[in-house]
Design a protein around this motif. Structure first.
Motif, PDB file in Angstrom:
ATOM      1  N   UNK A   1       0.839  -1.165   0.000  1.00 30.02           N
ATOM      2  CA  UNK A   1       0.000   0.000   0.000  1.00 30.02           C
ATOM      3  C   UNK A   1       0.892   1.239   0.000  1.00 30.02           C
ATOM      4  N   UNK A   2       0.625   2.119  -0.940  1.00 33.23           N
ATOM      5  CA  UNK A   2       1.373   3.375  -0.949  1.00 33.23           C
ATOM      6  C   UNK A   2       0.796   4.289   0.128  1.00 33.23           C
ATOM      7  N   UNK A   3       1.618   5.150   0.637  1.00 30.06           N
ATOM      8  CA  UNK A   3       1.177   6.060   1.689  1.00 30.06           C
ATOM      9  C   UNK A   3       0.805   7.383   1.048  1.00 30.06           C
ATOM     10  N   UNK A   4      -0.451   7.787   1.226  1.00 28.32           N
ATOM     11  CA  UNK A   4      -0.965   9.033   0.660  1.00 28.32           C
ATOM     12  C   UNK A   4      -0.537  10.244   1.475  1.00 28.32           C
ATOM     13  N   UNK A   5      -0.328  10.043   2.758  1.00 29.01           N
ATOM     14  CA  UNK A   5      -0.049  11.140   3.672  1.00 29.01           C
ATOM     15  C   UNK A   5       1.420  11.530   3.618  1.00 29.01           C
ATOM     16  N   UNK A   6       1.728  12.802   3.388  1.00 29.67           N
ATOM     17  CA  UNK A   6       3.139  13.212   3.394  1.00 29.67           C
ATOM     18  C   UNK A   6       3.730  13.034   4.793  1.00 29.67           C
ATOM     19  N   UNK A   7       4.999  12.707   4.844  1.00 27.12           N
ATOM     20  CA  UNK A   7       5.645  12.428   6.121  1.00 27.12           C
ATOM     21  C   UNK A   7       5.933  13.692   6.928  1.00 27.12           C
ATOM     22  N   UNK A   8       6.127  14.819   6.268  1.00 26.03           N
ATOM     23  CA  UNK A   8       6.505  16.054   6.976  1.00 26.03           C
ATOM     24  C   UNK A   8       5.487  16.466   8.041  1.00 26.03           C
ATOM     25  N   UNK A   9       4.174  16.496   7.747  1.00 29.34           N
ATOM     26  CA  UNK A   9       3.243  16.873   8.813  1.00 29.34           C
ATOM     27  C   UNK A   9       3.177  15.829   9.931  1.00 29.34           C
ATOM     28  N   UNK A  10       3.362  14.576   9.589  1.00 26.33           N
ATOM     29  CA  UNK A  10       3.380  13.521  10.604  1.00 26.33           C
ATOM     30  C   UNK A  10       4.617  13.686  11.484  1.00 26.33           C
ATOM     31  N   UNK A  11       5.741  13.998  10.863  1.00 21.14           N
ATOM     32  CA  UNK A  11       6.964  14.272  11.607  1.00 21.14           C
ATOM     33  C   UNK A  11       6.745  15.449  12.565  1.00 21.14           C
ATOM     34  N   UNK A  12       6.059  16.483  12.107  1.00 23.88           N
ATOM     35  CA  UNK A  12       5.788  17.656  12.950  1.00 23.88           C
ATOM     36  C   UNK A  12       4.913  17.282  14.149  1.00 23.88           C
ATOM     37  N   UNK A  13       3.959  16.391  13.936  1.00 19.47           N
ATOM     38  CA  UNK A  13       3.107  15.940  15.037  1.00 19.47           C
ATOM     39  C   UNK A  13       3.939  15.182  16.071  1.00 19.47           C
ATOM     40  N   UNK A  14       4.818  14.326  15.608  1.00 18.38           N
ATOM     41  CA  UNK A  14       5.674  13.592  16.549  1.00 18.38           C
ATOM     42  C   UNK A  14       6.563  14.567  17.305  1.00 18.38           C
ATOM     43  N   UNK A  15       7.159  15.517  16.593  1.00 16.53           N
ATOM     44  CA  UNK A  15       8.074  16.476  17.227  1.00 16.53           C
ATOM     45  C   UNK A  15       7.381  17.321  18.294  1.00 16.53           C
ATOM     46  N   UNK A  16       6.142  17.709  18.045  1.00 16.73           N
ATOM     47  CA  UNK A  16       5.460  18.538  19.052  1.00 16.73           C
ATOM     48  C   UNK A  16       5.130  17.745  20.311  1.00 16.73           C
ATOM     49  N   UNK A  17       5.152  16.425  20.216  1.00 14.42           N
ATOM     50  CA  UNK A  17       4.912  15.578  21.375  1.00 14.42           C
ATOM     51  C   UNK A  17       6.199  15.028  21.983  1.00 14.42           C
ATOM     52  N   UNK A  18       7.305  15.160  21.263  1.00 17.41           N
ATOM     53  CA  UNK A  18       8.558  14.538  21.686  1.00 17.41           C
ATOM     54  C   UNK A  18       9.463  15.479  22.465  1.00 17.41           C
ATOM     55  N   UNK A  19       9.117  16.744  22.514  1.00 20.41           N
ATOM     56  CA  UNK A  19       9.964  17.687  23.247  1.00 20.41           C
ATOM     57  C   UNK A  19      11.340  17.792  22.633  1.00 20.41           C
TER      58      UNK A  19
END
Length: 144
Positions: A1-19
């Motif tokens: 399955x190809x991933x439709x969602x770009x990784x950059x916004x997902x990375x930003x979500x992780x970063x805002x929770x990772x301190x």
């Protein structure tokens, strides 16, 4: 399955929770894959509700929530493509439904990212990695 969602916004979500932790590209990709699968499944359920109501358009109420586009990190266009992955082409997805789905997916991604950061810290690492994301999904059923 190809991933439709770009990784950059997902990375930003992780970063805002990772301190102060770093985030590996593999972690962002793993979370994007899970977000996509969850979004497609939610759209199938929403399509069933729309059909029960005699509609061919998915609405925000089919997802059980309203969203606020201004507060979203996830882009709407890829969320629209995710919504259409496993539903029949005869369905339409309203803008409010796209925003509602994006809101649900982003809230879920925030929860996963926060837990993954805890796992990384527990492992005494400075980087959130794919294993942290996968471990969350292995452990989550025990806490539901």
């Amino acid at each position: 399955m190809s991933v439709e969602l770009p990784f950059a916004p997902v990375d930003a979500i992780i970063r805002r929770n990772a301190g102060d932790l770093r985030v590996s590209a593999d972690a962002a990709e793993a979370l994007a894959r899970h977000v996509q699968a969850h979004g497609a499944a939610l759209a199938v359920e929403a399509a069933a509700r729309a059909t029960d109501d005699g509609r061919k358009t998915l609405m925000a109420e089919d997802f059980g929530t309203e969203g606020d586009k201004a507060s979203l990190e996830l882009p709407i266009a890829p969320v629209d493509r995710i919504a259409r992955l496993d539903i029949d082409d005869r369905y339409r997805v309203s803008m409010n439904a796209r925003i509602a789905l994006a809101s649900i997916l982003e809230a879920d991604a925030d929860a996963v990212a926060a837990a993954a950061a805890v796992l990384a810290r527990h492992a005494d690492r400075r980087t959130v990695i794919e294993d942290d994301i996968e471990t969350y999904f292995e452990l989550a059923p025990y806490f539901e």
